[in-house]
Design an enzyme around this catalytic site. Sequence first.
Site, PDB file in Angstrom:
ATOM      1  N   HIS A 222      90.203  -6.224  27.541  1.00 29.42           N
ATOM      2  CA  HIS A 222      90.707  -5.141  28.396  1.00 29.42           C
ATOM      3  C   HIS A 222      91.859  -5.646  29.274  1.00 29.42           C
ATOM      4  O   HIS A 222      91.792  -6.757  29.805  1.00 29.42           O
ATOM      5  CB  HIS A 222      89.577  -4.571  29.268  1.00 29.42           C
TER       6      HIS A 222
ATOM      7  N   HIS B 270      84.546  -8.067  38.574  1.00 28.25           N
ATOM      8  CA  HIS B 270      84.952  -7.062  39.566  1.00 28.25           C
ATOM      9  C   HIS B 270      84.119  -7.162  40.843  1.00 28.25           C
ATOM     10  O   HIS B 270      82.949  -7.544  40.808  1.00 28.25           O
ATOM     11  CB  HIS B 270      84.755  -5.636  39.020  1.00 28.25           C
TER      12      HIS B 270
ATOM     13  N   HIS C  98      79.738  -4.427  26.171  1.00 27.58           N
ATOM     14  CA  HIS C  98      80.868  -3.785  26.862  1.00 27.58           C
ATOM     15  C   HIS C  98      82.026  -3.658  25.866  1.00 27.58           C
ATOM     16  O   HIS C  98      82.607  -2.590  25.717  1.00 27.58           O
ATOM     17  CB  HIS C  98      81.244  -4.632  28.071  1.00 27.58           C
TER      18      HIS C  98
ATOM     19  N   HIS D 289      87.264 -10.882  27.718  1.00 25.65           N
ATOM     20  CA  HIS D 289      87.391  -9.789  26.753  1.00 25.65           C
ATOM     21  C   HIS D 289      88.799  -9.210  26.814  1.00 25.65           C
ATOM     22  O   HIS D 289      89.605  -9.625  27.643  1.00 25.65           O
ATOM     23  CB  HIS D 289      86.307  -8.731  26.955  1.00 25.65           C
TER      24      HIS D 289
ATOM     25  N   ASP E 270      82.872  -8.467  32.329  1.00 27.13           N
ATOM     26  CA  ASP E 270      82.335  -7.127  32.586  1.00 27.13           C
ATOM     27  C   ASP E 270      80.996  -6.915  31.888  1.00 27.13           C
ATOM     28  O   ASP E 270      80.635  -5.786  31.561  1.00 27.13           O
ATOM     29  CB  ASP E 270      83.329  -6.052  32.109  1.00 27.13           C
TER      30      ASP E 270
ATOM     31  N   ASP F  85      92.830  -5.180  32.246  1.00 25.02           N
ATOM     32  CA  ASP F  85      92.565  -5.635  33.617  1.00 25.02           C
ATOM     33  C   ASP F  85      91.943  -7.034  33.634  1.00 25.02           C
ATOM     34  O   ASP F  85      91.608  -7.557  34.711  1.00 25.02           O
ATOM     35  CB  ASP F  85      91.683  -4.631  34.375  1.00 25.02           C
ATOM     36  N   HIS F  86      91.816  -7.661  32.446  1.00 27.89           N
ATOM     37  CA  HIS F  86      91.312  -9.038  32.373  1.00 27.89           C
ATOM     38  C   HIS F  86      92.279  -9.983  31.671  1.00 27.89           C
ATOM     39  O   HIS F  86      92.073 -11.192  31.726  1.00 27.89           O
ATOM     40  CB  HIS F  86      89.948  -9.073  31.673  1.00 27.89           C
TER      41      HIS F  86
HETATM   42 FE    FE Z   1      87.197  -4.797  33.851  1.00 26.63          FE
HETATM   43 ZN    ZN Z   2      86.292  -4.430  30.711  1.00 29.13          ZN
END
Ligand code: FE
Ligand code: ZN
Length: 252
Positions: free
Chosen positions: A58, A172, A114, A56, A133, A60-61
Amino acid sequence: MALRIERIPTLRDNYTYLLVCEATGEAAVVDAPEAAPVVRRVESCGARVRQVLSTHHHPDHCAANPELAERFGAPVLGHVSDADRLPGLTTGLEEGDVVRVGAETARILHVPAHTRGHIAYVFDAAKAIFSGDTLFAAGCGRLFEGTPAMMFTALSEKLGRLPDDYRVFCGHEYTESNLRFAAHVEPENRAIAEKLERVRKLRARRAADWHDAAAEEMTIPSTLAEEWATNPFLRARNAAELGRLRAEKDRF
Ligand code: FE
Ligand code: ZN
């Protein structure tokens, strides 16, 4: 097994995965927020990265997508609906599409909840799910762009229908806090209590910096069988129950 899966700790608690087809040496990276640890791992094992995969949009990915794509000369894959917001996206995927990593193949499941464009990569021969996520060990992602009904469909009707022995590689290292919540909502559940005790011991010996994490402190992967036994969100009987749990977890 012909697909080697290396877990690379990134940021503070993210997992990036390096997938290497052992038959061909061709590789893919899943969910890379920073490039340096990925490049180091790729160089140390001599894999040839052919794709950068994202679950996805975001950061942090996927923040490192453009840098990795340039370095490896590789396309960036993610859901087609995220074309305007997933960094570096070159190849839009939809439900049912197939992605090849050397001789291994993954099916794409679209699991919006999400985020609207969240997908999971399912490698059937390797029995491995990259769930981002959406499905965590003992938890699920927050509902930023979806409803409890959408998450119920993603968990119970899509990911949860895959075979029990498939391994779940999520985005995560949240397992300990997820299990604390699980034990709170299902205090009589032996499987949750036992897994929480096991995970607490593993995590008590964690490295000061997640980038230095040893394999022994990583609680990922779990299996779908473990998730059916310990994950309150997967165990929810309907969307309303899942919605109540998610709201309670947001405040926990
Ligand atoms: Fe994340
Ligand atoms: Zn996420």
